[in-house]
Design an enzyme around this catalytic site. Structure first.
Site, PDB file in Angstrom:
ATOM      1  N   TYR A  46     -63.160  26.347   7.498  1.00  0.00           N
ATOM      2  CA  TYR A  46     -63.126  27.793   7.227  1.00  0.00           C
ATOM      3  C   TYR A  46     -61.722  28.349   7.486  1.00  0.00           C
ATOM      4  O   TYR A  46     -61.164  29.078   6.653  1.00  0.00           O
ATOM      5  CB  TYR A  46     -64.149  28.504   8.121  1.00  0.00           C
ATOM      6  N   THR A  52     -58.009  36.303   8.938  1.00  0.00           N
ATOM      7  CA  THR A  52     -58.749  36.137  10.198  1.00  0.00           C
ATOM      8  C   THR A  52     -57.923  35.505  11.308  1.00  0.00           C
ATOM      9  O   THR A  52     -57.050  34.671  11.046  1.00  0.00           O
ATOM     10  CB  THR A  52     -59.996  35.263   9.960  1.00  0.00           C
ATOM     11  N   LYS A  84     -59.247  30.071   4.785  1.00  0.00           N
ATOM     12  CA  LYS A  84     -58.729  31.434   4.958  1.00  0.00           C
ATOM     13  C   LYS A  84     -57.200  31.463   4.919  1.00  0.00           C
ATOM     14  O   LYS A  84     -56.592  32.429   4.469  1.00  0.00           O
ATOM     15  CB  LYS A  84     -59.226  32.013   6.284  1.00  0.00           C
ATOM     16  N   GLU A  92     -59.022  33.265  13.074  1.00  0.00           N
ATOM     17  CA  GLU A  92     -59.317  31.818  13.047  1.00  0.00           C
ATOM     18  C   GLU A  92     -58.111  31.026  12.548  1.00  0.00           C
ATOM     19  O   GLU A  92     -57.982  29.835  12.838  1.00  0.00           O
ATOM     20  CB  GLU A  92     -60.499  31.535  12.116  1.00  0.00           C
TER      21      GLU A  92
HETATM   22  P1  NAP Z   1     -70.535  38.265   6.320  1.00  0.00           P
HETATM   23  O1  NAP Z   1     -71.454  39.219   7.018  1.00  0.00           O
HETATM   24  O2  NAP Z   1     -70.813  36.805   6.393  1.00  0.00           O
HETATM   25  O3  NAP Z   1     -70.467  38.715   4.791  1.00  0.00           O
HETATM   26  C1  NAP Z   1     -69.947  37.879   3.799  1.00  0.00           C
HETATM   27  C2  NAP Z   1     -70.224  38.496   2.434  1.00  0.00           C
HETATM   28  O4  NAP Z   1     -69.706  37.627   1.419  1.00  0.00           O
HETATM   29  C3  NAP Z   1     -71.722  38.687   2.112  1.00  0.00           C
HETATM   30  O5  NAP Z   1     -71.893  39.896   1.441  1.00  0.00           O
HETATM   31  C4  NAP Z   1     -71.995  37.531   1.164  1.00  0.00           C
HETATM   32  O6  NAP Z   1     -73.062  37.764   0.269  1.00  0.00           O
HETATM   33  C5  NAP Z   1     -70.693  37.489   0.402  1.00  0.00           C
HETATM   34  N1  NAP Z   1     -70.511  36.246  -0.342  1.00  0.00           N
HETATM   35  C6  NAP Z   1     -70.654  34.981   0.106  1.00  0.00           C
HETATM   36  N2  NAP Z   1     -70.401  34.099  -0.885  1.00  0.00           N
HETATM   37  C7  NAP Z   1     -70.097  34.832  -1.992  1.00  0.00           C
HETATM   38  C8  NAP Z   1     -69.733  34.492  -3.315  1.00  0.00           C
HETATM   39  N3  NAP Z   1     -69.639  33.229  -3.721  1.00  0.00           N
HETATM   40  N4  NAP Z   1     -69.480  35.499  -4.186  1.00  0.00           N
HETATM   41  C9  NAP Z   1     -69.587  36.797  -3.795  1.00  0.00           C
HETATM   42  N5  NAP Z   1     -69.937  37.183  -2.553  1.00  0.00           N
HETATM   43  C10 NAP Z   1     -70.180  36.195  -1.651  1.00  0.00           C
HETATM   44  O7  NAP Z   1     -69.040  38.475   6.841  1.00  0.00           O
HETATM   45  P2  NAP Z   1     -68.383  39.714   7.621  1.00  0.00           P
HETATM   46  O8  NAP Z   1     -68.510  39.477   9.077  1.00  0.00           O
HETATM   47  O9  NAP Z   1     -68.839  40.975   7.023  1.00  0.00           O
HETATM   48  O10 NAP Z   1     -66.836  39.473   7.285  1.00  0.00           O
HETATM   49  C11 NAP Z   1     -66.248  40.029   6.112  1.00  0.00           C
HETATM   50  C12 NAP Z   1     -65.008  39.236   5.746  1.00  0.00           C
HETATM   51  O11 NAP Z   1     -64.088  39.289   6.829  1.00  0.00           O
HETATM   52  C13 NAP Z   1     -65.251  37.752   5.497  1.00  0.00           C
HETATM   53  O12 NAP Z   1     -64.334  37.336   4.504  1.00  0.00           O
HETATM   54  C14 NAP Z   1     -64.922  37.095   6.815  1.00  0.00           C
HETATM   55  O13 NAP Z   1     -64.538  35.755   6.617  1.00  0.00           O
HETATM   56  C15 NAP Z   1     -63.781  37.977   7.275  1.00  0.00           C
HETATM   57  N6  NAP Z   1     -63.582  38.101   8.711  1.00  0.00           N
HETATM   58  C16 NAP Z   1     -64.621  38.439   9.516  1.00  0.00           C
HETATM   59  C17 NAP Z   1     -64.409  38.609  10.872  1.00  0.00           C
HETATM   60  C18 NAP Z   1     -65.530  39.009  11.804  1.00  0.00           C
HETATM   61  O14 NAP Z   1     -65.361  38.857  13.022  1.00  0.00           O
HETATM   62  N7  NAP Z   1     -66.631  39.550  11.294  1.00  0.00           N
HETATM   63  C19 NAP Z   1     -63.117  38.421  11.405  1.00  0.00           C
HETATM   64  C20 NAP Z   1     -62.085  38.109  10.540  1.00  0.00           C
HETATM   65  C21 NAP Z   1     -62.320  37.968   9.185  1.00  0.00           C
HETATM   66  P3  NAP Z   1     -74.596  37.420   0.679  1.00  0.00           P
HETATM   67  O15 NAP Z   1     -75.022  38.516   1.584  1.00  0.00           O
HETATM   68  O16 NAP Z   1     -75.292  37.421  -0.614  1.00  0.00           O
HETATM   69  O17 NAP Z   1     -74.558  36.090   1.336  1.00  0.00           O
HETATM   70  O1  G4F Z   2     -69.569  34.013  16.976  1.00  0.00           O
HETATM   71  P1  G4F Z   2     -68.900  32.801  16.469  1.00  0.00           P
HETATM   72  O2  G4F Z   2     -69.699  31.893  15.594  1.00  0.00           O
HETATM   73  O3  G4F Z   2     -67.562  33.294  15.784  1.00  0.00           O
HETATM   74  P2  G4F Z   2     -66.189  32.553  15.417  1.00  0.00           P
HETATM   75  O4  G4F Z   2     -66.358  31.100  15.264  1.00  0.00           O
HETATM   76  O5  G4F Z   2     -65.158  33.015  16.396  1.00  0.00           O
HETATM   77  O6  G4F Z   2     -65.882  33.151  13.973  1.00  0.00           O
HETATM   78  C1  G4F Z   2     -66.033  34.545  13.700  1.00  0.00           C
HETATM   79  O7  G4F Z   2     -64.824  35.205  13.972  1.00  0.00           O
HETATM   80  C2  G4F Z   2     -63.723  34.810  13.135  1.00  0.00           C
HETATM   81  C3  G4F Z   2     -62.514  35.624  13.607  1.00  0.00           C
HETATM   82  O8  G4F Z   2     -61.869  34.942  14.641  1.00  0.00           O
HETATM   83  C4  G4F Z   2     -64.097  35.099  11.696  1.00  0.00           C
HETATM   84  F1  G4F Z   2     -63.042  34.791  10.877  1.00  0.00           F
HETATM   85  C5  G4F Z   2     -65.317  34.304  11.316  1.00  0.00           C
HETATM   86  O9  G4F Z   2     -65.695  34.611   9.976  1.00  0.00           O
HETATM   87  C6  G4F Z   2     -66.450  34.693  12.243  1.00  0.00           C
HETATM   88  O10 G4F Z   2     -66.792  36.039  11.991  1.00  0.00           O
HETATM   89  O11 G4F Z   2     -68.408  31.899  17.705  1.00  0.00           O
HETATM   90  C7  G4F Z   2     -67.581  32.456  18.718  1.00  0.00           C
HETATM   91  C8  G4F Z   2     -67.416  31.416  19.836  1.00  0.00           C
HETATM   92  C9  G4F Z   2     -66.989  30.022  19.338  1.00  0.00           C
HETATM   93  O12 G4F Z   2     -66.009  29.513  20.187  1.00  0.00           O
HETATM   94  C10 G4F Z   2     -68.255  29.187  19.464  1.00  0.00           C
HETATM   95  O13 G4F Z   2     -68.033  27.812  19.689  1.00  0.00           O
HETATM   96  O14 G4F Z   2     -68.686  31.228  20.473  1.00  0.00           O
HETATM   97  C11 G4F Z   2     -68.879  29.855  20.687  1.00  0.00           C
HETATM   98  N1  G4F Z   2     -70.318  29.593  20.811  1.00  0.00           N
HETATM   99  C12 G4F Z   2     -70.917  29.081  21.934  1.00  0.00           C
HETATM  100  N2  G4F Z   2     -72.233  28.924  21.702  1.00  0.00           N
HETATM  101  C13 G4F Z   2     -71.250  29.766  19.876  1.00  0.00           C
HETATM  102  C14 G4F Z   2     -72.456  29.351  20.422  1.00  0.00           C
HETATM  103  N3  G4F Z   2     -71.154  30.257  18.620  1.00  0.00           N
HETATM  104  C15 G4F Z   2     -72.300  30.346  17.889  1.00  0.00           C
HETATM  105  N4  G4F Z   2     -72.239  30.853  16.655  1.00  0.00           N
HETATM  106  N5  G4F Z   2     -73.515  29.915  18.382  1.00  0.00           N
HETATM  107  C16 G4F Z   2     -73.647  29.404  19.656  1.00  0.00           C
HETATM  108  O15 G4F Z   2     -74.736  29.028  20.084  1.00  0.00           O
END
Ligand code: NAP
Ligand code: G4F
Length: 325
Positions: A149, A125, A153, A127
């Site tokens: 987190y 990520t 990661k 992050e």
């Molecule tokens: P998400 O919607 O939060 O999905 C996370 C998944 O992990 C869910 O299916 C969850 O299951 C499962 N999980 C949690 N704890 C577990 C455990 N102990 N054993 C097995 N499964 C478990 O995340 P996402 O947005 O799809 O992201 C997918 C991956 O990419 C994550 O690793 C995230 O950190 C990474 N990532 C995401 C972003 C982004 O912007 N979306 C960016 C960079 C990296 P449940 O549904 O049962 O909770």
């Molecule tokens: O949507 P966010 O919670 O995503 P964040 O923290 O960037 O993390 C996501 O992206 C990562 C990749 O860079 C992933 F690895 C991670 O698993 C996840 O998918 O927050 C985005 C931004 C932050 O700066 C936060 O402080 O939005 C700002 N924010 C402002 N108000 C808020 C809020 N975020 C959330 N969730 N809720 C608020 O009310």
């Protein structure tokens, strides 16, 4: 027929990746953690719930991973499971480390124990860049994570590199910048905003409380990003790739795009609430996707405006389907 095992298949990316791989003709297996209630709504939303084979397991429970590998005998393993919500990682840092860091090690060891030759994708990520060391982040930018987190990661990222270098495992890390969709969890800021916009527009909510609206992110569409995951595992040699759009936008401007779309002025509805601010913030992220373009021939296709419109439309439909007050 190729076989893939996806951990985190019930999450946003897991559901899109499952659909993508099914369309490519794969047999798709998904590791699902046991929960007290069913959470297959994303697979259902994409119409693939009955086309994937689900295996109970948890990335903190190594025997269950060995079992999943033996049952599925995959060609490719996509490790998407994580405690992925940054804000929660300060409230549950140990759980975050066990799932998001050690979970990766458990799975890599399970691959070694079962002598699986499967190619392995790790969901790294942006992050990890945290307190950024370069204005635009690429594969060589030094890391400085800002949350438990991000630290977890970073462990997952390096242990994946280490198993490639130590044991010759085919491991690829996708350093993905934020990617969103109508399937995004409601706690993440884009979905919180598009859901709030829909509720305000339909008279179900009066205001939207947010934290740091000056934070900037490089937001893309999850449906585009899962293709990059697959492309990484099709290369002759394993490698790590930044996946991003190359454009950064503040939370404030993202709100403007969402409210403008339904003809409302965001300034009339946003309330800043310190409860949503974080102990340490990642102020700005912007990725350089050049390597992915050159090597994988991958580029983001969906603009932020198109993405937000897609998400607001989906939330308007959902709110319309809810019973009124
Ligand atoms: P998400 O919607 O939060 O999905 C996370 C998944 O992990 C869910 O299916 C969850 O299951 C499962 N999980 C949690 N704890 C577990 C455990 N102990 N054993 C097995 N499964 C478990 O995340 P996402 O947005 O799809 O992201 C997918 C991956 O990419 C994550 O690793 C995230 O950190 C990474 N990532 C995401 C972003 C982004 O912007 N979306 C960016 C960079 C990296 P449940 O549904 O049962 O909770
Ligand atoms: O949507 P966010 O919670 O995503 P964040 O923290 O960037 O993390 C996501 O992206 C990562 C990749 O860079 C992933 F690895 C991670 O698993 C996840 O998918 O927050 C985005 C931004 C932050 O700066 C936060 O402080 O939005 C700002 N924010 C402002 N108000 C808020 C809020 N975020 C959330 N969730 N809720 C608020 O009310």
């Amino acid at each position: 027929m190729k076989k893939a095992l996806i951990t985190g298949i019930t999450g946003q990316d897991g559901a899109y990746l499952a659909r993508f791989l099914l369309e490519k003709g794969y047999a798709v297996y998904g590791l699902v953690a046991r929960r007290s209630s069913c959470n297959y709504w994303r697979l259902d939303y994409l119409g693939v719930e009955n086309d994937v084979e689900l295996i109970y397991g948890d990335v903190t429970d190594q025997p269950s991973l060995i079992n999943a590998l033996e049952k599925s005998e995959p060609d490719e393993v996509y490790n998407l499971a994580a405690q992925s919500f940054v804000a929660t990682s300060w409230e549950q840092p140990v759980l975050t480390a066990k799932v998001t860091a050690l979970g990766v090690l458990n799975l890599l060891e399970a691959l070694r124990i079962t002598k699986s030759g499967a190619r392995f994708y790790q969901a790294s990520t942006s992050e990890m860049f945290g307190l950024i060391k370069e204005e635009v982040q690429c594969e060589h930018t030094p890391f400085h994570p800002r949350s438990p987190y991000g630290v977890a990661k970073l462990y997952g990222h390096w242990i994946s590199v280490n198993y490639r270098e130590s044991f010759g495992l085919y491991t690829a890390n996708g350093i993905l910048f934020n990617h969103e969709s109508p399937l995004r969890g409601i706690e993440f800021v884009t979905r919180k905003v598009t859901d709030g916009v829909a509720r305000i527009k339909m008279g179900r909510q009066k205001e939207l409380r947010l934290g740091n609206v000056d934070a900037k992110r490089d937001w893309g569409f999850a449906g585009d990003y899962v293709e990059a995951m697959w492309l990484m595992l099709q290369q002759d040699e394993p490698d790590d790739f930044v996946i991003a759009t190359g454009r950064t936008t503040s939370v404030r401007d993202m709100c403007k795009i969402a409210f403008d779309y339904v003809g409302l002025n965001y300034e009339d509805y946003i309330v800043i609430d310190p409860r949503f601010c974080r102990p340490a913030e990642v102020d700005i992220l912007i990725g350089n996707p050049e390597k992915a373009k050159e090597v994988l021939a991958w580029e983001a296709k969906t603009t932020l405006e198109e993405l937000i419109k897609m998400m607001v439309d989906a939330d308007l439909d959902r709110v319309a389907d809810e019973p009124g007050r």
